[in-house]
Design a protein around this motif. Structure first.
Motif, PDB file in Angstrom:
ATOM      1  N   MET A   1       9.909   0.712  -2.791  1.00 54.27           N
ATOM      2  CA  MET A   1      10.816   1.645  -3.027  1.00 54.27           C
ATOM      3  C   MET A   1      10.345   2.862  -3.134  1.00 54.27           C
ATOM      4  N   ALA A   2      11.416   3.559  -1.998  1.00 55.63           N
ATOM      5  CA  ALA A   2      10.677   5.051  -1.391  1.00 55.63           C
ATOM      6  C   ALA A   2      11.144   6.028  -2.857  1.00 55.63           C
ATOM      7  N   GLY A   3      10.641   6.702  -3.133  1.00 53.43           N
ATOM      8  CA  GLY A   3      10.564   7.473  -4.325  1.00 53.43           C
ATOM      9  C   GLY A   3       9.988   7.345  -5.657  1.00 53.43           C
ATOM     10  N   SER A   4       9.991   6.355  -5.612  1.00 52.80           N
ATOM     11  CA  SER A   4       9.564   5.547  -7.157  1.00 52.80           C
ATOM     12  C   SER A   4       7.572   6.325  -7.766  1.00 52.80           C
ATOM     13  N   SER A   5       6.909   6.703  -6.926  1.00 54.75           N
ATOM     14  CA  SER A   5       6.143   7.143  -7.713  1.00 54.75           C
ATOM     15  C   SER A   5       5.717   8.433  -7.182  1.00 54.75           C
ATOM     16  N   ASP A   6       5.088   9.653  -7.981  1.00 56.45           N
ATOM     17  CA  ASP A   6       4.670  10.707  -6.889  1.00 56.45           C
ATOM     18  C   ASP A   6       3.143  10.675  -6.928  1.00 56.45           C
ATOM     19  N   LEU A   7       2.566  10.152  -7.187  1.00 58.32           N
ATOM     20  CA  LEU A   7       0.942   9.831  -6.593  1.00 58.32           C
ATOM     21  C   LEU A   7       0.574  10.506  -5.263  1.00 58.32           C
ATOM     22  N   LEU A   8       1.074   9.688  -4.175  1.00 58.09           N
ATOM     23  CA  LEU A   8       1.176  10.660  -3.065  1.00 58.09           C
ATOM     24  C   LEU A   8       1.892  11.511  -2.876  1.00 58.09           C
ATOM     25  N   PRO A   9       1.479  13.130  -2.466  1.00 59.45           N
ATOM     26  CA  PRO A   9       2.106  14.147  -2.482  1.00 59.45           C
ATOM     27  C   PRO A   9       3.823  13.261  -0.811  1.00 59.45           C
ATOM     28  N   GLN A  10       3.403  12.534   0.195  1.00 58.26           N
ATOM     29  CA  GLN A  10       4.158  12.627   0.670  1.00 58.26           C
ATOM     30  C   GLN A  10       4.634  11.281   1.011  1.00 58.26           C
ATOM     31  N   GLY A  11       4.429  10.016  -0.345  1.00 55.95           N
ATOM     32  CA  GLY A  11       5.502   9.028  -0.133  1.00 55.95           C
ATOM     33  C   GLY A  11       3.505   8.234   0.319  1.00 55.95           C
ATOM     34  N   GLY A  12       4.420   6.290   0.349  1.00 59.41           N
ATOM     35  CA  GLY A  12       4.237   5.166   0.584  1.00 59.41           C
ATOM     36  C   GLY A  12       3.465   4.892  -0.096  1.00 59.41           C
ATOM     37  N   ARG A  13       2.229   3.395   0.222  1.00 62.15           N
ATOM     38  CA  ARG A  13       1.813   3.038  -1.177  1.00 62.15           C
ATOM     39  C   ARG A  13       0.019   3.019  -0.195  1.00 62.15           C
ATOM     40  N   LEU A  14      -0.659   2.491  -1.556  1.00 60.13           N
ATOM     41  CA  LEU A  14      -1.750   2.215  -1.248  1.00 60.13           C
ATOM     42  C   LEU A  14      -2.030   0.740  -1.609  1.00 60.13           C
ATOM     43  N   ASN A  15      -3.252  -0.272  -0.897  1.00 58.77           N
ATOM     44  CA  ASN A  15      -3.213  -1.242  -1.911  1.00 58.77           C
ATOM     45  C   ASN A  15      -4.430  -1.922  -1.592  1.00 58.77           C
ATOM     46  N   LEU A  16      -5.632  -1.646  -2.164  1.00 54.05           N
ATOM     47  CA  LEU A  16      -7.243  -2.065  -2.426  1.00 54.05           C
ATOM     48  C   LEU A  16      -6.905  -3.605  -2.367  1.00 54.05           C
ATOM     49  N   THR A  17      -7.806  -4.436  -1.348  1.00 57.19           N
ATOM     50  CA  THR A  17      -8.052  -6.041  -1.746  1.00 57.19           C
ATOM     51  C   THR A  17      -9.675  -6.344  -1.410  1.00 57.19           C
ATOM     52  N   LEU A  18     -10.059  -6.445  -2.476  1.00 58.86           N
ATOM     53  CA  LEU A  18     -11.445  -6.882  -3.443  1.00 58.86           C
ATOM     54  C   LEU A  18     -11.536  -9.055  -2.656  1.00 58.86           C
ATOM     55  N   ARG A  19     -12.464  -9.089  -1.874  1.00 56.02           N
ATOM     56  CA  ARG A  19     -12.806 -10.090  -1.874  1.00 56.02           C
ATOM     57  C   ARG A  19     -14.555 -10.550  -1.163  1.00 56.02           C
ATOM     58  N   LYS A  20     -15.006 -11.589  -1.603  1.00 50.91           N
ATOM     59  CA  LYS A  20     -15.768 -12.149  -1.605  1.00 50.91           C
ATOM     60  C   LYS A  20     -15.899 -13.028   0.530  1.00 50.91           C
ATOM     61  N   VAL A  21     -16.124 -12.749   1.441  1.00 54.71           N
ATOM     62  CA  VAL A  21     -16.050 -13.541   2.412  1.00 54.71           C
ATOM     63  C   VAL A  21     -16.847 -14.747   2.491  1.00 54.71           C
ATOM     64  N   LYS A  22     -18.493 -14.161   2.448  1.00 59.29           N
ATOM     65  CA  LYS A  22     -19.654 -15.137   2.968  1.00 59.29           C
ATOM     66  C   LYS A  22     -20.118 -15.774   1.378  1.00 59.29           C
ATOM     67  N   LYS A  23     -19.723 -17.433   2.327  1.00 53.00           N
ATOM     68  CA  LYS A  23     -20.634 -18.285   1.224  1.00 53.00           C
ATOM     69  C   LYS A  23     -22.009 -17.595   0.418  1.00 53.00           C
ATOM     70  N   PRO A  24     -22.435 -17.634  -1.237  1.00 51.87           N
ATOM     71  CA  PRO A  24     -23.333 -16.918  -1.981  1.00 51.87           C
ATOM     72  C   PRO A  24     -25.000 -17.813  -0.857  1.00 51.87           C
ATOM     73  N   VAL A  25     -25.616 -17.390  -0.663  1.00 50.26           N
ATOM     74  CA  VAL A  25     -26.986 -18.258   0.130  1.00 50.26           C
ATOM     75  C   VAL A  25     -27.589 -18.797  -1.162  1.00 50.26           C
TER      76      VAL A  25
END
Ligand code: MD3
Ligand code: FE
Length: 213
Positions: A189-213
């Motif tokens: 939704m364009a213009g919905s936040s003023d956090l990023l001066p140029q607009g757009g969105r960042l998403n961070l996803t945290l993942r456990k990839v490897k099986k614990p040894v």
């Protein structure tokens, strides 16, 4: 009867799917944004491509942590270095790591923090995250910038879907029976936040990839 005067801290949207609206306040969002900018200076956003066809994604990506998710004509995979610079990924942003510690319910740190950058017209089709070895760990997602229309369904691609607006500062956790559900981003939704001066969105996803040894 009780009369709540503040928003709930979290909402269970489906078994294993817990939504934390407004998890990061404005100051924490700005701190995380600074940390993401530090990551992109060391590990620039790259354009992932579809396996086989090489068609570019509309979302650009980078990673923090020992492993990063990449995609090119060869396929999807996790690897220890940046696909363009061949440098190791920078550390996971500390504010994101704190969110993992608070929300994941998982004893070990994540191996990967995928950072997606959406320009206003970018989207992400319905998919499952199944390139990891460890499905006992949840995925923790943090949103910054413009609101996104997030869609999620079930284990079968044809299962019915629901939509949630993910706003700047929201966290959402997918674990247990929700870990392998289909999901995607329909639009911003364009213009919905003023956090990023140029607009757009960042998403961070945290993942456990490897099986614990
Ligand atoms: C459900 N990212 O990076 S975050 C992805 O907003 C991805 O950039 C979207 O899907 C984004 O793979 C959605 C919410 C999310 C992330 C990971 C999940 C939902 C998930 C993993 C399993 C199930
Ligand atoms: Fe995903």
């Amino acid at each position: 009867m009780s009369h709540p005067t503040s928003l709930p801290a979290s909402l269970t949207l489906a078994p294993g799917l817990v939504y934390h609206p407004g998890y990061l306040g404005r100051t924490a969002q700005e701190a995380l944004l600074d940390e993401v900018r530090a990551v992109t200076r060391q590990a620039p956003l790259f354009t992932p491509r579809m396996p086989r066809t090489g068609k570019p994604f509309s979302v650009r990506m980078t990673n923090g942590g020992p492993l990063g998710w990449v995609s090119d004509v060869q396929g999807y995979r996790y690897q220890a270095d940046h696909p363009d610079t061949a440098e190791p990924w920078p550390a996971i942003p500390p504010v994101a790591l704190e969110a993992w510690n608070a929300l994941s319910g998982y004893a070990l740190p994540p191996d990967a923090c995928l950072i997606n950058f959406y320009e206003p017209s970018a989207r992400m089709g319905l998919h499952q995250d199944k390139d990891e070895e460890e499905f006992d760990a949840p995925v923790v997602s943090l949103s910054l910038g413009d609101t996104a229309l997030f869609r999620y369904g079930g284990l079968d691609r044809r299962d019915p879907t629901r939509s949630v607006r993910l706003r700047s500062g929201d966290a959402i956790v997918f674990g247990g029976p929700a870990r392998l559900i289909h999901h995607g981003i329909d639009r911003l939704m364009a213009g919905s936040s003023d956090l990023l001066p140029q607009g757009g969105r960042l998403n961070l996803t945290l993942r456990k990839v490897k099986k614990p040894v």
